[in-house]
Design a protein around this motif. Structure first.
Motif, PDB file in Angstrom:
ATOM      1  N   SER A 169      11.309  34.920 -67.154  1.00  0.00           N
ATOM      2  CA  SER A 169      10.816  33.770 -66.374  1.00  0.00           C
ATOM      3  C   SER A 169      11.072  32.453 -67.105  1.00  0.00           C
ATOM      4  O   SER A 169      10.960  31.377 -66.509  1.00  0.00           O
ATOM      5  N   ARG A 170      11.415  32.513 -68.396  1.00  0.00           N
ATOM      6  CA  ARG A 170      11.711  31.304 -69.174  1.00  0.00           C
ATOM      7  C   ARG A 170      13.071  30.699 -68.795  1.00  0.00           C
ATOM      8  O   ARG A 170      13.353  29.551 -69.113  1.00  0.00           O
ATOM      9  N   ALA A 171      13.898  31.482 -68.109  1.00  0.00           N
ATOM     10  CA  ALA A 171      15.251  31.038 -67.777  1.00  0.00           C
ATOM     11  C   ALA A 171      15.220  29.902 -66.759  1.00  0.00           C
ATOM     12  O   ALA A 171      14.314  29.800 -65.933  1.00  0.00           O
ATOM     13  N   LEU A 172      16.225  29.040 -66.835  1.00  0.00           N
ATOM     14  CA  LEU A 172      16.390  27.955 -65.879  1.00  0.00           C
ATOM     15  C   LEU A 172      17.583  28.252 -64.990  1.00  0.00           C
ATOM     16  O   LEU A 172      18.579  28.822 -65.442  1.00  0.00           O
ATOM     17  N   SER A 173      17.499  27.827 -63.745  1.00  0.00           N
ATOM     18  CA  SER A 173      18.645  27.978 -62.848  1.00  0.00           C
ATOM     19  C   SER A 173      19.674  26.913 -63.194  1.00  0.00           C
ATOM     20  O   SER A 173      19.379  25.931 -63.884  1.00  0.00           O
ATOM     21  N   ALA A 174      20.878  27.087 -62.674  1.00  0.00           N
ATOM     22  CA  ALA A 174      21.927  26.090 -62.899  1.00  0.00           C
ATOM     23  C   ALA A 174      21.508  24.733 -62.348  1.00  0.00           C
ATOM     24  O   ALA A 174      21.760  23.691 -62.958  1.00  0.00           O
ATOM     25  N   ASP A 175      20.835  24.727 -61.193  1.00  0.00           N
ATOM     26  CA  ASP A 175      20.370  23.463 -60.604  1.00  0.00           C
ATOM     27  C   ASP A 175      19.328  22.784 -61.495  1.00  0.00           C
ATOM     28  O   ASP A 175      19.333  21.560 -61.639  1.00  0.00           O
ATOM     29  N   GLN A 176      18.444  23.576 -62.102  1.00  0.00           N
ATOM     30  CA  GLN A 176      17.445  23.004 -63.007  1.00  0.00           C
ATOM     31  C   GLN A 176      18.105  22.396 -64.246  1.00  0.00           C
ATOM     32  O   GLN A 176      17.709  21.328 -64.701  1.00  0.00           O
ATOM     33  N   VAL A 177      19.095  23.071 -64.762  1.00  0.00           N
ATOM     34  CA  VAL A 177      19.820  22.556 -65.931  1.00  0.00           C
ATOM     35  C   VAL A 177      20.519  21.255 -65.576  1.00  0.00           C
ATOM     36  O   VAL A 177      20.436  20.262 -66.312  1.00  0.00           O
ATOM     37  N   ALA A 214      19.736  19.140 -63.247  1.00  0.00           N
ATOM     38  CA  ALA A 214      18.732  18.086 -63.043  1.00  0.00           C
ATOM     39  C   ALA A 214      18.231  17.561 -64.386  1.00  0.00           C
ATOM     40  O   ALA A 214      18.065  16.338 -64.555  1.00  0.00           O
ATOM     41  N   ARG A 215      17.978  18.436 -65.330  1.00  0.00           N
ATOM     42  CA  ARG A 215      17.521  17.995 -66.663  1.00  0.00           C
ATOM     43  C   ARG A 215      18.583  17.159 -67.364  1.00  0.00           C
ATOM     44  O   ARG A 215      18.280  16.132 -67.970  1.00  0.00           O
ATOM     45  N   LEU A 216      19.822  17.597 -67.279  1.00  0.00           N
ATOM     46  CA  LEU A 216      20.915  16.848 -67.898  1.00  0.00           C
ATOM     47  C   LEU A 216      21.085  15.478 -67.238  1.00  0.00           C
ATOM     48  O   LEU A 216      21.285  14.471 -67.931  1.00  0.00           O
ATOM     49  N   ALA A 217      20.986  15.430 -65.925  1.00  0.00           N
ATOM     50  CA  ALA A 217      21.109  14.157 -65.218  1.00  0.00           C
ATOM     51  C   ALA A 217      19.975  13.221 -65.622  1.00  0.00           C
ATOM     52  O   ALA A 217      20.206  12.023 -65.833  1.00  0.00           O
TER      53      ALA A 217
END
Length: 89
Positions: A69-77, A79-82
């Motif tokens: 559950s600690r994993a992030l989706s590609a979209d979450q990554v 968004a964080r990078l943006a």
């Protein structure tokens, strides 16, 4: 007992010129010193990568495997990078 070994190596022309230039400018006393210093840098880099893999990557992988559950989706990554990129402006 001898602690060195003589080798014959072949380098691309640009690398050979660089080695010779280092000696000609007095930065190094010999071509062997240039090669030894380059090998020391390679050893240091390899150690740094190994330490990073063992100290950070391995534990992060183990933690993720233990709790997916600690994993992030590609979209979450993305968004964080943006968001981080926007802060940097």
């Amino acid at each position: 007992m001898r602690t060195t070994q003589q080798l014959s190596i072949t380098l691309p022309n640009d690398m050979a010129k660089m080695v010779k230039a280092k000696v000609e400018t007095g930065e190094y006393a010999s071509e062997s010193e240039v090669i030894r210093d380059g090998l020391r840098a390679l050893i240091a880099r390899d150690r740094a990568v190994e330490n990073w893999l063992l100290g950070e990557v391995g534990p992060a992988y183990d933690a993720l495997k233990a709790d997916p559950s600690r994993a992030l989706s590609a979209d979450q990554v993305r968004a964080r990078l943006a968001a981080q990129h926007a802060k940097g402006r």
